[in-house]
Design a protein around this motif. Structure first.
Motif, PDB file in Angstrom:
ATOM      1  N   ILE A  68       0.843  -1.203   0.000  1.00 40.21           N
ATOM      2  CA  ILE A  68       0.000   0.000   0.000  1.00 40.21           C
ATOM      3  C   ILE A  68       0.872   1.245   0.000  1.00 40.21           C
ATOM      4  CG2 ILE A  68      -1.597   1.375   1.411  1.00 40.21           C
ATOM      5  CD1 ILE A  68      -3.014  -1.306   2.089  1.00 40.21           C
ATOM      6  N   ALA A  69       1.906   1.252   0.810  1.00 38.73           N
ATOM      7  CA  ALA A  69       2.809   2.405   0.872  1.00 38.73           C
ATOM      8  C   ALA A  69       3.518   2.649  -0.461  1.00 38.73           C
ATOM      9  CB  ALA A  69       3.830   2.204   1.984  1.00 38.73           C
ATOM     10  N   ALA A  70       3.726   1.599  -1.225  1.00 40.24           N
ATOM     11  CA  ALA A  70       4.460   1.710  -2.489  1.00 40.24           C
ATOM     12  C   ALA A  70       3.608   2.229  -3.646  1.00 40.24           C
ATOM     13  CB  ALA A  70       5.058   0.361  -2.861  1.00 40.24           C
ATOM     14  N   THR A  71       2.300   2.296  -3.465  1.00 43.29           N
ATOM     15  CA  THR A  71       1.459   2.786  -4.558  1.00 43.29           C
ATOM     16  C   THR A  71       1.612   4.306  -4.674  1.00 43.29           C
ATOM     17  OG1 THR A  71      -0.488   2.985  -3.134  1.00 43.29           O
ATOM     18  CG2 THR A  71      -0.235   0.915  -4.364  1.00 43.29           C
ATOM     19  N   PRO A  72       1.453   4.845  -5.880  1.00 47.46           N
ATOM     20  CA  PRO A  72       1.571   6.301  -6.058  1.00 47.46           C
ATOM     21  C   PRO A  72       0.582   7.061  -5.164  1.00 47.46           C
ATOM     22  CG  PRO A  72       1.571   5.188  -8.181  1.00 47.46           C
ATOM     23  CD  PRO A  72       1.238   4.152  -7.148  1.00 47.46           C
ATOM     24  N   ALA A  73       0.964   8.245  -4.748  1.00 46.05           N
ATOM     25  CA  ALA A  73       0.164   9.047  -3.808  1.00 46.05           C
ATOM     26  C   ALA A  73      -1.249   9.310  -4.307  1.00 46.05           C
ATOM     27  CB  ALA A  73       0.883  10.362  -3.511  1.00 46.05           C
ATOM     28  N   ALA A 126      -4.149  -3.825   9.405  1.00 47.34           N
ATOM     29  CA  ALA A 126      -2.862  -3.411   8.824  1.00 47.34           C
ATOM     30  C   ALA A 126      -3.084  -2.577   7.568  1.00 47.34           C
ATOM     31  CB  ALA A 126      -2.005  -4.636   8.497  1.00 47.34           C
ATOM     32  N   MET A 127      -4.039  -2.991   6.743  1.00 43.74           N
ATOM     33  CA  MET A 127      -4.317  -2.219   5.531  1.00 43.74           C
ATOM     34  C   MET A 127      -4.929  -0.859   5.876  1.00 43.74           C
ATOM     35  SD  MET A 127      -5.445  -4.879   2.519  1.00 43.74           S
ATOM     36  CE  MET A 127      -6.936  -5.456   3.295  1.00 43.74           C
ATOM     37  N   ALA A 128      -5.839  -0.839   6.838  1.00 47.53           N
ATOM     38  CA  ALA A 128      -6.442   0.429   7.246  1.00 47.53           C
ATOM     39  C   ALA A 128      -5.381   1.378   7.786  1.00 47.53           C
ATOM     40  CB  ALA A 128      -7.540   0.181   8.281  1.00 47.53           C
ATOM     41  N   ASP A 129      -4.474   0.863   8.608  1.00 48.49           N
ATOM     42  CA  ASP A 129      -3.384   1.700   9.138  1.00 48.49           C
ATOM     43  C   ASP A 129      -2.511   2.249   8.018  1.00 48.49           C
ATOM     44  OD1 ASP A 129      -4.274   1.298  11.723  1.00 48.49           O
ATOM     45  OD2 ASP A 129      -2.775  -0.254  12.185  1.00 48.49           O
ATOM     46  N   LEU A 131      -3.397   2.778   4.955  1.00 52.34           N
ATOM     47  CA  LEU A 131      -4.164   3.803   4.247  1.00 52.34           C
ATOM     48  C   LEU A 131      -4.192   5.107   5.038  1.00 52.34           C
ATOM     49  CD1 LEU A 131      -7.145   1.622   2.950  1.00 52.34           C
ATOM     50  CD2 LEU A 131      -5.357   2.716   1.549  1.00 52.34           C
ATOM     51  N   ARG A 132      -4.352   5.019   6.348  1.00 59.27           N
ATOM     52  CA  ARG A 132      -4.335   6.230   7.187  1.00 59.27           C
ATOM     53  C   ARG A 132      -3.001   6.959   7.079  1.00 59.27           C
ATOM     54  NH1 ARG A 132      -6.864   2.495  10.708  1.00 59.27           N
ATOM     55  NH2 ARG A 132      -9.095   2.880  10.691  1.00 59.27           N
ATOM     56  N   GLU A 133      -1.931   6.193   7.013  1.00 60.16           N
ATOM     57  CA  GLU A 133      -0.602   6.806   6.869  1.00 60.16           C
ATOM     58  C   GLU A 133      -0.477   7.556   5.551  1.00 60.16           C
ATOM     59  OE1 GLU A 133       2.603   4.047   7.624  1.00 60.16           O
ATOM     60  OE2 GLU A 133       1.667   3.408   9.507  1.00 60.16           O
ATOM     61  N   ARG A 134      -1.297   7.221   4.587  1.00 58.94           N
ATOM     62  CA  ARG A 134      -1.313   7.919   3.294  1.00 58.94           C
ATOM     63  C   ARG A 134      -2.242   9.130   3.327  1.00 58.94           C
ATOM     64  NH1 ARG A 134       0.048   5.036  -1.331  1.00 58.94           N
ATOM     65  NH2 ARG A 134      -1.722   5.920  -2.452  1.00 58.94           N
ATOM     66  N   GLY A 135      -2.895   9.368   4.479  1.00 54.19           N
ATOM     67  CA  GLY A 135      -3.777  10.515   4.605  1.00 54.19           C
ATOM     68  C   GLY A 135      -5.244  10.205   4.376  1.00 54.19           C
ATOM     69  N   VAL A 136      -5.593   8.927   4.240  1.00 51.60           N
ATOM     70  CA  VAL A 136      -6.987   8.543   4.060  1.00 51.60           C
ATOM     71  C   VAL A 136      -7.694   8.656   5.412  1.00 51.60           C
ATOM     72  CG1 VAL A 136      -8.521   6.629   3.415  1.00 51.60           C
ATOM     73  CG2 VAL A 136      -6.387   7.010   2.147  1.00 51.60           C
ATOM     74  N   THR A 139     -12.743   6.534   8.598  1.00 54.65           N
ATOM     75  CA  THR A 139     -13.867   5.725   8.131  1.00 54.65           C
ATOM     76  C   THR A 139     -13.578   5.120   6.765  1.00 54.65           C
ATOM     77  OG1 THR A 139     -15.415   7.076   9.394  1.00 54.65           O
ATOM     78  CG2 THR A 139     -16.338   5.748   7.604  1.00 54.65           C
ATOM     79  N   THR A 140     -13.059   5.919   5.857  1.00 56.33           N
ATOM     80  CA  THR A 140     -12.748   5.423   4.515  1.00 56.33           C
ATOM     81  C   THR A 140     -11.670   4.343   4.571  1.00 56.33           C
ATOM     82  OG1 THR A 140     -13.373   7.536   3.545  1.00 56.33           O
ATOM     83  CG2 THR A 140     -11.978   6.103   2.200  1.00 56.33           C
ATOM     84  N   ALA A 141     -10.652   4.555   5.388  1.00 59.37           N
ATOM     85  CA  ALA A 141      -9.577   3.565   5.509  1.00 59.37           C
ATOM     86  C   ALA A 141     -10.112   2.239   6.045  1.00 59.37           C
ATOM     87  CB  ALA A 141      -8.471   4.102   6.409  1.00 59.37           C
TER      88      ALA A 141
END
Length: 189
Positions: A68-73, A126-129, A131-136, A139-141
């Motif tokens: 998830i972290a490796a995907t473009p912003a 883990a995926m929600a976290d 996503l949150r680190e990406r600024g999501v 609730t959406t995360a």
């Protein structure tokens, strides 16, 4: 065979699965697993904390978060989750028969079924976290991660039961595409 022999972990996994399928999970001991693998109990405990860990030790949380972290912003949250699920699908492709046997063992044991549910919840977290680190937003995360896990589970069952399956990553993508149709059905114009 001594502990210096190659692939001790793989031999322990295979021996454990064979015994779980032959005798049942509850009836199998660590000593029997180690003996069948030609190793010692001490070697078993170097690789696994207990006999359940043979079934639950894959580091999927880390793989998902990294992918998830490796995907473009600019990637949409669901597309980041799809990319992460496709990344771990490769790990399953390499071990399809192990995954099939693992599932049979888990289905036969209520305690292992509960552990599997906990693992799935952990993967969603883990995926929600990630996503949150990406600024999501929270609730959406959370919703995106839970949807991703649901698509993963449906795709896994389809992939593991197929006689001649497509790639697991492709089946995951198809499951997510079907979900998009459910959420936003085509409108007649």
């Amino acid at each position: 065979m001594g502990r210096w022999e190659p692939n001790a972990r793989g031999r322990l996994e295979q021996s454990a699965l064979e015994l779980y399928l032959e005798r049942g999970f509850e009836q199998t001991t660590v000593a029997e697993i180690a003996r069948r693998a030609g190793l010692t109990e001490r070697t078993f405990f170097r690789h696994f904390t207990d006999k359940r860990e043979v079934l639950f030790s894959a580091p999927l949380r880390e793989h998902l978060a990294t992918a998830i972290a490796a995907t473009p912003a600019a990637t949409a949250p669901i597309d980041a989750v799809a990319a992460a699920l496709a990344a771990i699908a490769v790990l399953f492709e390499e071990r399809r028969e192990f995954a099939r046997q693992r599932r049979a063992v888990i289905i036969a044991n209520t305690g292992l079924q509960e552990r599997e549910l906990i693992k799935m919840a952990s993967l969603a977290a883990a995926m929600a976290d990630a996503l949150r680190e990406r600024g999501v937003g929270d609730t959406t995360a959370s919703l995106t991660a839970e949807v991703g896990i649901a698509a993963f589970k449906v795709a896994f069952e389809r992939w593991i039961d197929a006689a001649d399956p497509e790639s697991f990553a492709q089946i995951i993508r198809e499951s997510l595409d079907e979900l998009a149709v459910i959420v936003r059905p085509a409108q007649d114009s």
